[in-house]
Design a protein around this motif. Structure first.
Motif, PDB file in Angstrom:
ATOM      1  N   ILE A 190      63.816  56.941  11.209  1.00 45.38           N
ATOM      2  CA  ILE A 190      65.201  56.490  10.993  1.00 45.38           C
ATOM      3  C   ILE A 190      65.293  54.983  11.242  1.00 45.38           C
ATOM      4  O   ILE A 190      65.914  54.253  10.470  1.00 45.38           O
ATOM      5  CB  ILE A 190      66.186  57.270  11.900  1.00 45.38           C
ATOM      6  CG1 ILE A 190      66.247  58.733  11.452  1.00 45.38           C
ATOM      7  CG2 ILE A 190      67.581  56.643  11.878  1.00 45.38           C
ATOM      8  CD1 ILE A 190      67.205  59.618  12.227  1.00 45.38           C
ATOM      9  N   ASN A 233      63.566  53.019   8.289  1.00 45.23           N
ATOM     10  CA  ASN A 233      64.352  53.081   7.050  1.00 45.23           C
ATOM     11  C   ASN A 233      65.687  52.349   7.183  1.00 45.23           C
ATOM     12  O   ASN A 233      66.116  51.672   6.254  1.00 45.23           O
ATOM     13  CB  ASN A 233      64.598  54.539   6.640  1.00 45.23           C
ATOM     14  CG  ASN A 233      63.312  55.212   6.201  1.00 45.23           C
ATOM     15  OD1 ASN A 233      62.411  54.558   5.683  1.00 45.23           O
ATOM     16  ND2 ASN A 233      63.201  56.508   6.411  1.00 45.23           N
ATOM     17  N   LEU A 235      64.997  48.430   7.286  1.00 48.35           N
ATOM     18  CA  LEU A 235      64.630  47.879   5.976  1.00 48.35           C
ATOM     19  C   LEU A 235      65.822  47.881   5.018  1.00 48.35           C
ATOM     20  O   LEU A 235      66.002  46.928   4.258  1.00 48.35           O
ATOM     21  CB  LEU A 235      63.452  48.647   5.374  1.00 48.35           C
ATOM     22  CG  LEU A 235      62.128  48.444   6.120  1.00 48.35           C
ATOM     23  CD1 LEU A 235      61.028  49.306   5.536  1.00 48.35           C
ATOM     24  CD2 LEU A 235      61.698  46.975   6.111  1.00 48.35           C
ATOM     25  N   GLN A 236      66.637  48.922   5.090  1.00 52.33           N
ATOM     26  CA  GLN A 236      67.815  48.983   4.223  1.00 52.33           C
ATOM     27  C   GLN A 236      68.823  47.891   4.611  1.00 52.33           C
ATOM     28  O   GLN A 236      69.395  47.240   3.743  1.00 52.33           O
ATOM     29  CB  GLN A 236      68.449  50.383   4.287  1.00 52.33           C
ATOM     30  CG  GLN A 236      69.615  50.584   3.346  1.00 52.33           C
ATOM     31  CD  GLN A 236      69.270  50.415   1.865  1.00 52.33           C
ATOM     32  OE1 GLN A 236      68.139  50.147   1.485  1.00 52.33           O
ATOM     33  NE2 GLN A 236      70.276  50.532   1.027  1.00 52.33           N
ATOM     34  N   LEU A 294      68.087  45.048   5.982  1.00 53.24           N
ATOM     35  CA  LEU A 294      67.500  43.774   5.564  1.00 53.24           C
ATOM     36  C   LEU A 294      67.745  43.532   4.074  1.00 53.24           C
ATOM     37  O   LEU A 294      67.977  42.411   3.652  1.00 53.24           O
ATOM     38  CB  LEU A 294      65.986  43.760   5.828  1.00 53.24           C
ATOM     39  CG  LEU A 294      65.549  43.706   7.283  1.00 53.24           C
ATOM     40  CD1 LEU A 294      64.048  43.906   7.402  1.00 53.24           C
ATOM     41  CD2 LEU A 294      65.899  42.387   7.911  1.00 53.24           C
ATOM     42  N   ARG A 295      67.665  44.612   3.289  1.00 50.66           N
ATOM     43  CA  ARG A 295      67.881  44.471   1.845  1.00 50.66           C
ATOM     44  C   ARG A 295      69.344  44.164   1.538  1.00 50.66           C
ATOM     45  O   ARG A 295      69.643  43.422   0.620  1.00 50.66           O
ATOM     46  CB  ARG A 295      67.529  45.788   1.134  1.00 50.66           C
ATOM     47  CG  ARG A 295      66.069  45.994   0.912  1.00 50.66           C
ATOM     48  CD  ARG A 295      65.824  47.348   0.249  1.00 50.66           C
ATOM     49  NE  ARG A 295      64.581  47.893   0.720  1.00 50.66           N
ATOM     50  CZ  ARG A 295      64.476  49.001   1.446  1.00 50.66           C
ATOM     51  NH1 ARG A 295      65.538  49.699   1.770  1.00 50.66           N
ATOM     52  NH2 ARG A 295      63.296  49.413   1.837  1.00 50.66           N
ATOM     53  N   MET A 296      70.234  44.770   2.321  1.00 51.60           N
ATOM     54  CA  MET A 296      71.663  44.692   1.975  1.00 51.60           C
ATOM     55  C   MET A 296      72.370  43.455   2.511  1.00 51.60           C
ATOM     56  O   MET A 296      73.360  43.034   1.937  1.00 51.60           O
ATOM     57  CB  MET A 296      72.382  45.953   2.476  1.00 51.60           C
ATOM     58  CG  MET A 296      72.078  47.163   1.618  1.00 51.60           C
ATOM     59  SD  MET A 296      72.689  48.672   2.343  1.00 51.60           S
ATOM     60  CE  MET A 296      74.435  48.531   2.030  1.00 51.60           C
TER      61      MET A 296
END
Lengths: 189, 179
Positions: B78, B81, B84-85, B87-89
């Protein structure tokens, strides 16, 4: 010369004080997150009802072409709002406890669906919206003064430009997200 | 007031579950925080945000735990994921390692050297792709390799080979940076 083990030891010596406040504040935070979701759905529901009531009210005695045009515009907006909400929900439903690779795959599929939404579905919805708008023009021409009629159709041009730019921005954003996901995993599996 | 509200909501959960969550939080706090620090080049505030976001997800998905792996493996999945999510957003997480290094220059003389060393380590980490960075961070935390393989979703043998290469790359990079 530092060995990996020395780096590991240094790394593990970097302890911080535990943030106990978080445990106390967490239920409040969860409550806020859930309230935000409920408020969004409520606002969207009210918007949909207001738009439909407006259509019924304004459509009384109006020409069929006008009612159809207004209906197409309102339905286009509602469809777009519903699709956006479903898409947001889809992202939040992606399980976070999958492995790195499985999660990446789910995200790729999500961003691909977002790309389809922006690249194909949104333009179709927008075209329908503008067809609806054009269908209003004969009735507006009959009922509005020349000044207001010109104002309505001329002001629609910058709105159309903004909408096209909006689609272009989102297509770029979803493409970037997909490319980023692909870059994160090199072919080393 | 916050505490009272907290207890009201906590009371909705089973007492045992509540205790379990708190134990998990305290037991893995340091590891999760360091993992988050690794993704944001050592920025403590951003790492704290990532940690909190991860534990919110843990809380929300608490009942989804099927017991096919250990709670800790589940927690790290968790965390990885979620980090990383996030960081992308959000652009705020895309901080260059040099930027973090500048922040350390204002800190006390005694801790400056150590902080600079960490900053250089983060700079080397940031050169890896996100997948290798994740493997490295989990290895630095001395998480068993079987568990790392489960978190990433690859076979243990494949992980071992990859890990050797990552370790060697990191060590070379760090030594070139004169840590």
């Amino acid at each position: 010369m530092k060995t990996f083990e020395e780096l590991q030891n240094a790394w593990n010596s970097n302890d911080q004080e535990i943030n106990e406040n978080f445990l106390n504040q967490l239920p409040g935070t969860i409550k806020k997150i859930n309230a935000k979701k409920r408020i969004t759905m409520l606002v969207l529901g009210i918007t949909a009802i207001i738009l439909l009531l407006y259509m019924i009210w304004i459509g009384k005695g109006a020409p069929l072409l006008f009612i159809a045009g207004l209906g197409i515009m309102i339905i286009s907006l509602l469809v777009r709002i519903v699709l956006e909400q479903l898409s947001i929900q889809k992202l939040s439903k992606i399980p976070k406890d999958h492995s790195f690779y499985a999660h990446q795959e789910r995200l790729k599929s999500y961003y691909t669906s977002r790309l389809i939404l922006h690249q194909w579905i949104t333009p179709v919805i927008l075209i329908a919206y503008w067809i609806g708008f054009v269908m209003l023009l004969p009735a507006l021409d009959e009922n509005l003064s020349t000044f207001w009629f010109n104002y309505v159709w001329i002001s629609s041009i910058p709105i159309a430009i903004v909408m096209v730019l909006f689609i272009a921005y989102h297509i770029k954003k979803e493409r970037n997200a997909l490319e980023q996901l692909q870059q994160e995993v090199q072919n080393e599996k | 007031m916050v505490r009272a509200t907290a207890y009201f909501y906590f009371s909705k959960m089973k007492k045992g579950t509540r205790k379990e969550f708190e134990n998990l939080y305290r037991q893995h706090y340091q590891k999760v925080l360091r993992l988050c620090l690794g993704y944001v080049s050592g920025d403590k505030d951003l790492a704290q945000d990532l940690l909190q976001e991860s534990f919110i997800k843990v809380w929300e998905h608490w009942d989804n735990f099927k017991g096919t792996s250990s709670r800790s493996t589940w927690l790290y999945r968790i965390t990885v994921n979620t980090c990383l999510q996030e960081l992308r957003m959000h652009k705020k997480y895309k901080k260059a390692p040099e930027e973090t290094l500048k922040n350390y220059e204002a800190t006390e003389e005694t801790s400056l050297k150590k902080e600079k060393q960490f900053s250089q380590l983060y700079a080397c980490m940031s050169k890896l792709n996100k997948e290798n960075q994740t493997i490295l961070l989990l290895e630095l935390e001395q998480i068993p390799q079987e568990e790392i393989a489960q978190i990433i979703g690859i076979k243990h043998n494949a992980l071992r080979t990859r890990l050797n290469r990552i370790k060697s790359t990191l060590t070379k990079c760090v030594n070139n940076e004169n840590i």
